[in-house]
Structures are given as structure tokens and as C-alpha cells.
Write a protein that holds these residues in place. Structure first.
Motif, mmCIF file in Angstrom:
data_model
loop_
_atom_site.group_PDB
_atom_site.id
_atom_site.type_symbol
_atom_site.label_atom_id
_atom_site.label_comp_id
_atom_site.label_asym_id
_atom_site.label_seq_id
_atom_site.Cartn_x
_atom_site.Cartn_y
_atom_site.Cartn_z
ATOM 1 N N ALA A 1 0.813 -1.215 0.000
ATOM 2 C CA ALA A 1 0.000 0.000 0.000
ATOM 3 C C ALA A 1 0.843 1.259 0.000
ATOM 4 O O ALA A 1 0.309 2.368 -0.038
ATOM 5 C CB ALA A 1 -0.925 0.002 1.215
ATOM 6 N N ASP A 2 2.148 1.108 0.019
ATOM 7 C CA ASP A 2 3.039 2.269 -0.002
ATOM 8 C C ASP A 2 2.813 3.061 -1.295
ATOM 9 O O ASP A 2 2.848 2.490 -2.391
ATOM 10 C CB ASP A 2 4.487 1.787 0.061
ATOM 11 N N PRO A 3 2.573 4.369 -1.205
ATOM 12 C CA PRO A 3 2.282 5.176 -2.398
ATOM 13 C C PRO A 3 3.360 5.083 -3.471
ATOM 14 O O PRO A 3 3.056 5.060 -4.659
ATOM 15 C CB PRO A 3 2.164 6.598 -1.845
ATOM 16 N N ILE A 4 4.606 5.014 -3.048
ATOM 17 C CA ILE A 4 5.682 4.925 -4.033
ATOM 18 C C ILE A 4 5.639 3.573 -4.736
ATOM 19 O O ILE A 4 5.798 3.468 -5.955
ATOM 20 C CB ILE A 4 7.043 5.158 -3.352
ATOM 21 N N ALA A 5 5.385 2.507 -3.956
ATOM 22 C CA ALA A 5 5.318 1.172 -4.554
ATOM 23 C C ALA A 5 4.177 1.074 -5.557
ATOM 24 O O ALA A 5 4.289 0.378 -6.577
ATOM 25 C CB ALA A 5 5.153 0.124 -3.458
ATOM 26 N N LEU A 6 3.067 1.773 -5.300
ATOM 27 C CA LEU A 6 1.908 1.694 -6.190
ATOM 28 C C LEU A 6 2.174 2.324 -7.550
ATOM 29 O O LEU A 6 1.454 2.045 -8.511
ATOM 30 C CB LEU A 6 0.690 2.352 -5.539
ATOM 31 N N THR A 7 3.199 3.168 -7.642
ATOM 32 C CA THR A 7 3.515 3.729 -8.956
ATOM 33 C C THR A 7 4.005 2.643 -9.911
ATOM 34 O O THR A 7 3.979 2.817 -11.126
ATOM 35 C CB THR A 7 4.594 4.824 -8.846
ATOM 36 N N GLY A 8 4.431 1.512 -9.348
ATOM 37 C CA GLY A 8 4.875 0.396 -10.175
ATOM 38 C C GLY A 8 3.738 -0.396 -10.798
ATOM 39 O O GLY A 8 3.992 -1.365 -11.525
ATOM 40 N N LEU A 9 2.501 -0.017 -10.525
ATOM 41 C CA LEU A 9 1.367 -0.739 -11.115
ATOM 42 C C LEU A 9 1.287 -0.551 -12.621
ATOM 43 O O LEU A 9 0.664 -1.361 -13.322
ATOM 44 C CB LEU A 9 0.051 -0.282 -10.470
ATOM 45 N N VAL A 10 1.858 0.530 -13.137
ATOM 46 C CA VAL A 10 1.827 0.757 -14.587
ATOM 47 C C VAL A 10 2.960 -0.062 -15.208
ATOM 48 O O VAL A 10 4.098 0.390 -15.319
ATOM 49 C CB VAL A 10 1.975 2.250 -14.937
ATOM 50 N N GLY A 11 2.631 -1.267 -15.587
ATOM 51 C CA GLY A 11 3.615 -2.173 -16.170
ATOM 52 C C GLY A 11 2.944 -3.459 -16.579
ATOM 53 O O GLY A 11 1.788 -3.730 -16.242
ATOM 54 N N GLU A 12 3.666 -4.286 -17.314
ATOM 55 C CA GLU A 12 3.075 -5.509 -17.851
ATOM 56 C C GLU A 12 2.717 -6.509 -16.761
ATOM 57 O O GLU A 12 1.791 -7.303 -16.924
ATOM 58 C CB GLU A 12 4.038 -6.137 -18.861
ATOM 59 N N ASP A 13 3.445 -6.505 -15.638
ATOM 60 C CA ASP A 13 3.161 -7.480 -14.584
ATOM 61 C C ASP A 13 1.803 -7.263 -13.929
ATOM 62 O O ASP A 13 1.252 -8.183 -13.315
ATOM 63 C CB ASP A 13 4.259 -7.425 -13.516
ATOM 64 N N PHE A 14 1.254 -6.062 -14.053
ATOM 65 C CA PHE A 14 -0.058 -5.794 -13.481
ATOM 66 C C PHE A 14 -1.110 -6.735 -14.079
ATOM 67 O O PHE A 14 -2.054 -7.144 -13.395
ATOM 68 C CB PHE A 14 -0.460 -4.338 -13.728
ATOM 69 N N GLY A 15 -0.950 -7.093 -15.337
ATOM 70 C CA GLY A 15 -1.912 -7.966 -15.990
ATOM 71 C C GLY A 15 -2.004 -9.335 -15.353
ATOM 72 O O GLY A 15 -3.085 -9.939 -15.297
ATOM 73 N N ALA A 16 -0.866 -9.857 -14.858
ATOM 74 C CA ALA A 16 -0.887 -11.164 -14.210
ATOM 75 C C ALA A 16 -1.702 -11.109 -12.920
ATOM 76 O O ALA A 16 -2.489 -12.028 -12.621
ATOM 77 C CB ALA A 16 0.538 -11.621 -13.922
ATOM 78 N N LEU A 17 -1.525 -10.049 -12.130
ATOM 79 C CA LEU A 17 -2.306 -9.883 -10.901
ATOM 80 C C LEU A 17 -3.789 -9.751 -11.215
ATOM 81 O O LEU A 17 -4.635 -10.394 -10.574
ATOM 82 C CB LEU A 17 -1.807 -8.659 -10.136
ATOM 83 N N LEU A 18 -4.108 -8.940 -12.198
ATOM 84 C CA LEU A 18 -5.512 -8.733 -12.555
ATOM 85 C C LEU A 18 -6.148 -10.019 -13.064
ATOM 86 O O LEU A 18 -7.300 -10.338 -12.743
ATOM 87 C CB LEU A 18 -5.608 -7.634 -13.619
ATOM 88 N N THR A 19 -5.412 -10.819 -13.829
ATOM 89 C CA THR A 19 -5.941 -12.084 -14.341
ATOM 90 C C THR A 19 -6.170 -13.073 -13.205
ATOM 91 O O THR A 19 -7.173 -13.806 -13.193
ATOM 92 C CB THR A 19 -4.983 -12.682 -15.378
#
Length: 805
Positions: free
Chosen positions: A356-374
Motif C-alpha cells: 500500500a506504499d504510495p511509491i510502490a503503487l507507482t509500479g502498477l503501470v507495467g506488464e506485470d499488473f496484468g498477471a495480478l488482474l488475471t
């Protein structure tokens, strides 16, 4: 790729969806003397005329002189035109082209025959096998099995075809002044022959392709892909075929493994129990070898039963070891494996939840986000994942976060909240999950009004559909069905088909049919086509309802179509703009047929003469319902469907598209400013000159500026270009494009034209995330992309597009 509700993950439309079928009165076939060109016609003139014939779907305008020309570019253009037109009128010319000495002509001929072999499967496969054997026996560039192929569309410096004179497009390359551009993508005759054998599905197809698995590596890969086509067609493969594929995939001391051999296994829904342990062992072994084909091993593990769960969970959770596309595919494979797969998904989710760290959440814009969402989408219920789901549902958005971050946080929050909510559409976590909408200080989340934000609204509609839609749930449903976010409204309208308890359904459907947005209109029409009673009312309904007499209490109540629905459908059948959109008009025709609207018959007869084959097919089906017998529109006029073996007829020719008069002459580079950063694609007119011209013109006009990326399937495809951001329709005044398909492989970052049936492309493009052989030949390949297109999510915005040549 798919348009609004068409899924590329499922078996796509057979290229009968993108290759032709015949239509008016008995006529000579393509290549007969009836279409011979005037004496002295030059090669450039013929190239322009052949492109026009291809676009108009006029098979009879391809002459024998074209197929016998000394100019190889003319022969290639003739074969390409016949392959794309397809059907009975083109078939004889394609058979002749198969005997040509040029590999590109052979490739086009085989490709076209693969989709024009209905009722001629055995003889077509025999001809294809004979041609393959003859190529093997012929020394030189056209012999020796598979020809060289360039998998990616390369830059081309030549000119594109004009309708009369000038530079012209030939089979696999752009030509200018008679010269072929060296960089244009080449077609692979060996691959086209193998794939056509698989797609025809004759009795000899499977043993032939199995024998080819023992050939050179390139031919074996072609045969494996072709067996995947056959598996999708027949829904099964022989056990000995599966054993041969597994032997090829496992390799031996004398030959390295061929992971592509696992592709057909991933195309089957069910495999024999006897081969499941071997599938698990071979596919698991291939996970150790990185490469584009490793995705096929992940998909095959989804057919390997409970014993494969551990390997799939390892793929899903091994960020950095496996590609994002492979991890997303592992999540989908776990979903297939029932309760064991669900437990593994629940366990994996805890390790995938971001900080939940705000800085860590900036990493959501990337291809790996799709694996989590799937993985989140693959969960069927909260179950053992309740703790990580609560963490996700309450994930705080970073202060002053950009729209791209807020959108991804909203997808996670709403995905978790809809699982936790169960059937409770009033759940506070659900109502407050979408953080993309601006805050309204004077309001609180309320189930009585639609939530603000498309992501949250769609999540609420899904939860509403989990229970009986009556009482308070009905009131909430109507709020979404009548107004608010377009995609949530479409989802609500779709629920009418599966919830017969919804009161006032005819009025809701009539309002949707009267909407401006074609996707909403089509959603309502499709509901009516599937469940026509939803558009009907019992006599005396509402205030005029009467008690049924005791002696007829068991008699079914008579129903009448809602006048508002009938009027809306008849109006749509008359709307000129609707007729230029085969997807929309097809849905409306189906609805009129399902309701047996007799006043629609004259309109359906007119649509029976459409130059769009899908429109003719829909019109014939609807007229068959009205007349109580099978009706065919392939003659351009409604008539009784004939038996197999009836005389071949030619389809009604269409108009030449406006783009054909000013074709783009060289590749264009499009630079996209998006929520995920700068992305590019190069559109090449070599194989799809008219489509590329359309897309370049739209980009230059600013059409794509501000458009929504409306469809992202992680590990598979990113799609955009719909005018209303819902995946339906195209720009007004631009009739649907004719398919310019080709036997080009859909590899990572290949750009294709989205379709919802044959000749339905318009303004929508898709970009591949991974290799997808089941799309090969089904969609027009128009270029290649660069950059992290897989990092986009549904709802991201294309701010602007710049074009340079």
C-alpha cells in the motif's frame, strides 16, 4: 480481434468469416473467359483492376490471362484476390493457382483453399498434399519444403496500388515500377499448405499432418499448428496423434524438443486420461526453456489435471522468471482446474498483492499488473482468499496520483470487492471501490443511484446479476440499464436474457434500441435474438391484467411483441448508417427474425442483396423463419436453399471503397501518447493497402485522440479505436472494410484489424502480447508495434497520435 463481444481467446470465426462465399445466378467461375481483360492491357493496369476486384468481391473479374501472366506480380495479385474473395466462384481459380511455380502464388492459393473447401474437403486435401510433395521434389527456391518467411512486417519503400495505373500491391510485397520491395513480408508456401490441410478437416488431414511431424523442424512446426486448427474444428485428436505431438515436444538424443508441438493440446477442451500424466511431464519440462513457445507449455498444463497445479502456481508467482504473458496464462489455466486451481489462486494472491506504499503503487503501470488482474478475475469466489481480497478492496489510492495509477487501483479494489460482495449489491466496499471518479463532497455511496466511474459501475451490475432482479435489486438494475456509464448500461441490458423475472423488460429494450450508440443497440438486439419472449408482453399485462378462466388455467398465455420494440427494429432496418455496419445490422436482423416480424420481410429481401456476406447470411436466416423453410441469399435474391452440388454462383459485387482512390504508398509510423507512456506502431500497406490507408487517414484526422483503450486481455491482446469506447462500431460515414487477411503469423506486437465477422473491420486495431497461432489468417495483419503495449489496461486513454512516413 475481435470486436465488442467477440473473443479471440475462443475459437475465432472460421475464415469463412473472412474469406468469401458465392452469390447471384449461375455464372462462370473465376478465371473463365468471361472475364478476360482487353488485349494489350498492361501489368500495372491489371494490378489496379485486380485490387478493385478483390475489394468489390468480384471473383469473375479475375481472368485466366491474369493467372497465366508472365508477370509474377499479376499472378500473385490474382491469387490474393481469389483467396480473399473465396467461395465456390473463386475455388476453380485457386485450384489452378496451386499449380503455379511461384511460392507466393502457391501460398495464396493454399490459404484460400483452406477456407473454400466446404463440401470438397477430401479432394482439396488431396490436391494440397500433392502440391506439397511436388514442391519437395522440385529443386530451387520453390522446393524443399517450407519457404523462408519473415515473421514481422518490415519497412517497405515501394508504392501501394492505385485503382488505375501507378504503383501496385502484389501478393506479399509492395511493388513500384515492376520491382518488389526487398523488405516486404514474404508468405510461406509450406506453412500455408499445412494450415490449409488442417482447416479443411478431411479424413486424410490428421494422418498426413502426423506424418509431417517427423519431417524437418520447420515443417514439423507447421504441422503442429495445423493440428491445432484441426483440433479446434473437430474438438478432438486421436490418442496416437497426441502421443506423436508429445514425443516431438519432449525431443530425443538426436533432435531437440519442439515446444510448438504442445500447441494443439492447448486447443482441446478435453484430452484422454491415458495421456494426461505425459502431458504434465513434457509440458513441465518445457518450462525450463525460455522462448515464445513456452506459453504453449503453460496452456497445455491446464489440460493436465490436478497434478499440474503446483507447476502452474510456480509460473504465476515467479515474477522475473516467467514473462507476464506466461503468468497470466497460468492464472487462466488454474481457473480451468476447478477446486484445486481455486485453492492455488487463493494462495498465490497473497504474494501478488502490492504494497500500500504510495511509491510502490507507482509500479502498477507495467506488464506485470496484468498477471495480478488475471489472477483476481480467475477466482470464482472469495473463499480462502478473503484476507488478501480485503486488503485489495481497501487499497488506498496514493495522494495526487495520476489517472493511470488511480485506474489500476480501481481495477484491483473493484475486482476484490465484487468477490467479497457475493450477491449484496449494496455492499459499501463495492459501492466505493472506484476511485477514478471525482469525489462529490455532498454525496455518499448509494445503491439507489449508479456509482460514478465505469469500473465500479460494471462491478455493481455484475453483482446485481447474481440474484433475482426484483424489489430493491430491480430498482438498482433499472438505474444502470436506463442511464449512466455506457458499458455498465450494456452489461445491464445483457442481463435481461438470463433474468426472466425482470419487469418492464420490453420498455428497457426499446429504449436501448433507440440509442445512438451501436453497441447498446446491438446488446438489446442480441438479447431479443436469444430470448424473443423478453420483448413480448402477455395481453392485459399491468393494469389491464385479467384473471384467467378456471377451465384454461393450464393454457399458455398468448404474447405479442411490444409495439415499441417492433417499431425500433423496423426503423433500424431502414437506417442507412446501420447497413454500413454489418455487426450492428446483423444483430438487428436476427432480432427481427426471432420475433417473426412480418412487416420486416421487404426490408430483409433488400438486405438479402447486400454485398456484405454476413448481412446476406443473417437476412437468409431471418427470411427462413418468416417463410417456414430454408432460404438462401447467396444468389443476391431470396430463394429456397439448394442442395449440395447446386451450380456455383457469383456474389453481388460491392462498391469500391473511397480509400482505394488515394492509397497510402509507404509505411507510416504512428506515435501514441498514452496513459502508459509513449508507444508506436508501423503500419505497412504491403498486405492490406486499403485498411492501412483507413487507419492512417483516421490518425491524421485526430480520430484516435482521446479514445479509450476498451479491451485488454493480459498475455493476449490490447485493443482500441471504438468511437464510444465500448468495442462497437466505427467512425460515421466510413463503411466497414473488406477483410484483407493473409497467411501471416500473429506474433508478439503484431498489429491486426479487429473484427466481429467477415468484412466488419472499421477503425479498431489490436496489438498482440504473445504468439497466437489460432489468429493466423483470420484477421488482417497491418503492421508491427513497439513498446509496452501490454502495460495498458481497460480505460487507459490515448491522448494523441502523430503520424510520420
Amino acid at each position: 480481434m475481435p470486436r465488442r463481444r467477440s473473443s479471440l481467446l475462443a475459437l475465432p470465426l472460421s475464415l469463412a468469416a473472412c474469406t468469401g462465399q458465392p452469390a447471384p445466378g449461375p455464372a462462370p467461375d473465376a478465371g473463365s473467359t468471361a472475364a478476360a481483360p482487353a488485349a494489350g492491357a498492361g501489368a500495372q493496369e491489371r494490378l489496379g483492376a485486380l485490387l478493385a476486384a478483390e475489394q468489390r468481391r468480384a471473383a469473375l473479374e479475375v481472368s485466366p490471362a491474369d493467372q497465366q501472366s508472365r508477370d509474377v506480380d499479376v499472378r500473385r495479385a490474382a491469387a490474393r484476390a481469389l483467396a480473399r474473395i473465396g467461395g465456390g466462384a473463386a475455388r476453380p481459380g485457386l485450384v489452378r493457382a496451386l499449380a503455379d511455380e511461384d511460392d507466393e502464388v502457391i501460398a495464396w492459393a493454399a490459404y484460400g483453399l483452406g477456407f473454400s473447401c466446404k463440401e470438397h474437403e477430401s479432394e482439396t486435401v488431396s490436391a494440397l498434399v500433392a502440391r506439397a510433395l511436388a514442391r519437395d521434389a522440385t529443386p530451387g527456391p520453390s522446393g524443399g519444403g517450407a519457404a523462408a518467411v519473415s515473421g514481422s512486417a518490415a519497412a517497405v519503400s515501394g508504392g501501394a496500388a492505385t485503382v488505375s495505373g501507378g504503383a501496385a500491391v502484389s501478393g506479399g510485397a509492395v511493388v513500384s515500377g515492376g520491382g518488389v520491395s526487398a523488405g516486404a513480408p514474404r508468405l510461406d508456401a509450406g506453412g500455408a499448405l499445412a494450415r490449409a490441410i488442417g482447416r479443411c478437416g478431411a479424413e486424410a488431414s490428421e494422418p498426413t499432418l502426423v506424418a509431417w511431424l517427423d519431417g524437418p523442424r520447420e515443417r514439423a512446426i507447421h504441422a503442429a499448428y495445423a493440428l491445432g486448427d484441426l483440433a479446434a474444428l473437430k474438438l478432438k485428436l486421436r490418442e496416437e496423434t497426441l502421443v506423436a505431438l508429445l514425443n516431438l515436444a519432449s525431443g530425443s538424443a538426436a533432435s531437440p524438443p519442439v515446444p510448438e508441438a504442445l500447441y494443439p493440446i492447448g486447443r482441446l477442451e478435453h484430452v484422454p486420461l491415458t495421456v494426461i500424466p505425459r502431458i504434465r511431464d513434457v509440458a513441465a519440462a518445457r518450462l525450463a526453456e525460455a522462448g515464445g513457445a513456452r506459453l504453449f507449455a503453460v496452456r497445455a498444463l491446464g489440460r493436465a489435471g490436478e497434478a499440474a497445479v503446483g507447476e502452474l502456481a510456480r509460473v504465476l508467482t515467479s515474477r522475473g522468471v516467467f514473462a507476464a504473458s506466461e503468468r497470466a496464462e497460468a492464472a487462466r489455466a488454474l481457473k480451468r482446474l476447478g477446486a484445486p486451481g481455486q485453492r492455488a489462486l487463493a494462495d498465490a494472491l497473497a504474494s501478488l498483492v502490492p504494497s500500500a506504499d504510495p511509491i510502490a503503487l507507482t509500479g502498477l503501470v507495467g506488464e506485470d499488473f496484468g498477471a495480478l488482474l488475471t489472477a483476481l478475475d480467475a477466482l470464482a469466489s472469495a473463499g480462502a482468499a478473503r484476507k488478501p481480497l480485503r486488503d485489495l478492496a481497501a487499497l488506498p489510492p496514493p495522494p495526487s496520483a495520476p489517472a493511470a495509477i488511480l485506474r489500476r487501483v480501481a481495477w484491483l479494489r473493484c475486482g476484490a470487492a465484487r468477490l467479497l460482495a457475493g450477491e449484496n449489491h449494496r455492499d459499501p466496499l463495492l459501492l466505493g471501490c472506484d476511485v477514478t471518479a471525482p469525489d462529490d463532497p455532498g454525496s455518499k455511496p448509494d445503491a439507489g443511484a449508479p456509482v460514478r466511474g465505469s469500473i465500479g459501475a460494471r462491478a455493481v451490475v455484475e453483482v446485481i446479476g447474481r440474484g433475482a432482479i426484483t424489489g430493491a435489486r430491480l430498482a438498482a438494475f433499472r438505474a444502470y440499464a436506463e442511464a449512466g456509464d455506457l458499458r455498465a448500461r450494456e452489461a445491464a441490458i445483457e442481463l435481461i436474457a438470463s433474468h426472466e423475472e425482470i419487469a418492464g423488460a420490453p420498455d428497457l429494450l426499446a429504449k436501448a434500441l433507440a440509442a445512438e450508440e451501436p453497441g447498446l443497440v446491438a446488446a438489446a438486439a442480441e438479447v431479443i435474438a436469444r430470448q424473443p419472449q423478453r420483448a413480448s408482453e402477455a395481453p392485459g399485462q399491468g393494469k389491464r391484467k385479467r384473471k384467467r378462466k378456471r377451465d384454461d388455467k393450464d393454457a399458455p398465455a398468448a404474447v405479442v411483441t411490444s409495439p415499441a420494440v417492433e417499431g425500433a427494429l423496423l426503423s433500424l432496418l431502414d437506417r442507412p448508417g446501420a447497413r454500413d455496419d454489418p455487426e450492428l445490422i446483423g444483430a438487428v436482423i436476427d432480432a427481427a427474425g426471432a420475433l417473426a416480424l412480418k412487416p420486416a420481410e421487404p426490408r430483409l429481401e433488400e438486405l438479402c442483396r447486400s454485398s456484405y456476406p454476413t448481412t446476406r447470411a443473417h437476412a437468409g436466416t431471418a427470411l427462413g423463419v418468416l417463410r417456414g423453410r430454408k432460404v438462401a441469399c447467396d444468389a443476391g435474391l431470396p430463394g429456397d436453399a439448394g442442395a449440395a452440388g447446386r451450380p456455383v454462383v457469383a456474389p453481388p459485387a460491392g462498391e469500391l471503397p473511397a480509400e482505394a482512390s488515394a492509397l497510402v504508398r509507404e509505411p507510416a509510423v504512428l506515435t501514441f501518447d498514452t496513459d502508459a507512456g509513449e508507444l508506436t506502431m508501423t503500419l505497412d500497406p504491403a498486405l492490406a493497402p486499403v485498411a492501412v490507408t483507413r487507419f492512417v487517414d483516421l490518425a491524421r484526422s485526430g480520430y484516435y485522440d482521446g479514445k479509450i483503450v476498451h479491451r485488454v486481455v493480459p498475455g493476449f491482446v490490447t485493443q482500441f479505436g471504438a468511437p464510444f469506447g465500448d468495442g462497437a462500431g466505427g467512425p460515421p460515414g466510413r463503411p466497414a472494410l473488406r477483410c484483407e487477411t493473409s497467411p501471416v503469423p500473429f506474433e508478439p506486437l503484431r498489429v491486426g484489424v479487429a473484427l466481429a465477422g467477415r468484412d466488419t473491420g472499421s477503425s479498431q486495431l489490436f496489438v498482440m502480447h504473445a504468439r497466437a497461432p489460432h489468429l493466423d489468417g483470420q484477421y488482417a495483419a497491418v503492421g508491427v508495434a513497439a513498446g509496452p503495449w501490454a502495460a495498458l489496461v481497460d480505460g487507459d486513454v490515448i491522448r494523441s497520435v502523430k503520424v510520420r512516413n
